[in-house]
Design an enzyme around this catalytic site. Structure first.
Site, PDB file in Angstrom:
ATOM      1  N   ARG A   1      24.653  63.661  62.040  1.00  0.00           N
ATOM      2  CA  ARG A   1      25.835  63.505  62.876  1.00  0.00           C
ATOM      3  C   ARG A   1      25.727  62.178  63.619  1.00  0.00           C
ATOM      4  NH1 ARG A   1      28.059  66.601  60.248  1.00  0.00           N
ATOM      5  NH2 ARG A   1      29.062  68.585  60.776  1.00  0.00           N
TER       6      ARG A   1
ATOM      7  N   GLU B   1      34.808  59.029  64.165  1.00  0.00           N
ATOM      8  CA  GLU B   1      35.232  58.970  62.756  1.00  0.00           C
ATOM      9  C   GLU B   1      36.728  59.203  62.645  1.00  0.00           C
ATOM     10  OE1 GLU B   1      32.816  61.685  60.499  1.00  0.00           O
ATOM     11  OE2 GLU B   1      30.965  60.623  60.943  1.00  0.00           O
TER      12      GLU B   1
ATOM     13  N   HIS C   1      31.234  59.344  55.487  1.00  0.00           N
ATOM     14  CA  HIS C   1      30.861  60.754  55.662  1.00  0.00           C
ATOM     15  C   HIS C   1      31.050  61.542  54.353  1.00  0.00           C
ATOM     16  CE1 HIS C   1      30.447  64.035  58.963  1.00  0.00           C
ATOM     17  NE2 HIS C   1      29.872  64.429  57.846  1.00  0.00           N
TER      18      HIS C   1
END
Length: 332
Positions: free
Chosen positions: A245, A274, A293
């Site tokens: 993360r 993000e 991601h």
């Protein structure tokens, strides 16, 4: 003859009809309703979508997917279980959800292979100079250089769950020394790991590593776990790879360390915000490998996640304990 009550399942992701049939085939009492489109319309403020969603959530007993409707606990008084299609669930654990009796399960363990491969790919890209090659190609330059090897290098894995253990296995196949830090002190050894450090010895481990890989969940304990002191303890030739993360790393401290060449580079699949903002200095750094991601992605993702859901659904109907239950206090 006893008539079984309907089992209302709400699906919050787009799901292929064949996968829906796989779910409904488990029992004739199952009713499935997809709310993906109206859930996001409701989040955008569409009042009509909100009313339609309210009517569906009022009878929902099980929820399957990625993402939760806003105010899910209040709007879903019959909801007993949520099966997430992700391993990380920190963003969904609101105070309302944490304090409720709703059981949450995830798909932890499913990402070990794709993320393990992704991490090895990034280590190889740094070792073989892939960023330099990309830059030379863009500039139409021809500047031969000497690549490195992973063999005999040291990788430190922060977080030794299923993903961390798979990275350890793959790293050993390349002849690397494998170190690890794990939260629990009760595990002194692990297969494919040469030495396990206690949490308080994190900086000692970092100082020995050529590659540092972060594979731990986002919790109050792990936020900004890698900050300026930890980055300062790393070798100037070392690379940091984050597939956990974004908030596990103090991003500003990382940017500073990269700009000042206090570490050699970073492979970042996750970020504090993000999508990564356009004004982030990370975009223009030649020593950063960027990915949006995607480290846990793979072909057949929905099929594998649905297999896990169906396995748990059978257990739910049989009154058995569910698998992969999330500890809502710990956050994973």
């Amino acid at each position: 003859m006893e008539i079984k009550k309907p089992l209302n399942i709400v699906i919050t992701i787009p799901l292929d009809e064949a996968l829906v049939r796989r779910i409904t085939s488990i029992s004739k009492q199952i009713t499935v309703t997809s709310v993906f489109e109206i859930m996001y319309a409701d989040m955008a403020g569409d009042a009509a979508a909100g009313r339609k969603l309210d009517a569906i959530l009022a009878d929902a007993e099980i929820m399957y997917g990625f993402g939760l409707p806003k105010d899910v606990v209040t709007r879903s008084p019959k909801l007993k279980w949520v099966q997430m299609t992700s391993a990380g669930v920190d963003r969904f654990l609101t105070d309302e959800v944490r304090s409720s009796s709703i059981i949450m399960t995830n798909v932890r363990g499913m990402h070990a292979v794709p993320i393990g491969e992704f991490v090895l790919c990034e280590m190889l890209m740094f070792a073989k100079g892939a960023p330099q090659c990309f830059q030379q190609k863009e500039g139409k330059q021809w500047k031969p250089f000497m690549p490195a090897v992973l063999h005999s290098k040291t990788v430190g894995i922060v977080g030794l769950g299923a993903i961390g253990r798979e990275i350890a296995r793959l790293s050993k196949a390349f002849g690397m020394e494998v170190l690890a830090v794990r939260r629990s002190d009760k595990f002194k050894r692990a297969r494919y790991v040469d030495h396990i450090f206690r949490r308080r010895k994190l900086k000692d481990m970092l100082s020995r590593c050529d590659y540092v890989v972060l594979t731990l969940p986002s919790t109050a304990e792990t936020r900004n776990m890698i900050g300026e002191p930890e980055l300062h303890s790393m070798k100037p030739t070392a690379h940091l790879i984050n597939v956990s993360r974004g908030n596990v790393v103090d991003e500003e401290a990382l940017i500073k360390a990269l700009e000042e060449n206090r570490i050699a580079g970073a492979g970042l699949d996750v970020f504090k915000v993000e999508p990564l903002p356009a004004n982030s200095r990370l975009w223009n750094m030649s020593n950063v490998i960027f990915s949006p991601h995607i480290a846990g992605g793979m072909e057949g993702y929905a099929e594998q996640a649905t297999d896990i859901f169906c396995e748990n659904l059978k257990r739910y109907l049989a009154g058995k304990k569910l698998l992969r239950v999330v500890d809502k206090e710990k956050g994973y």
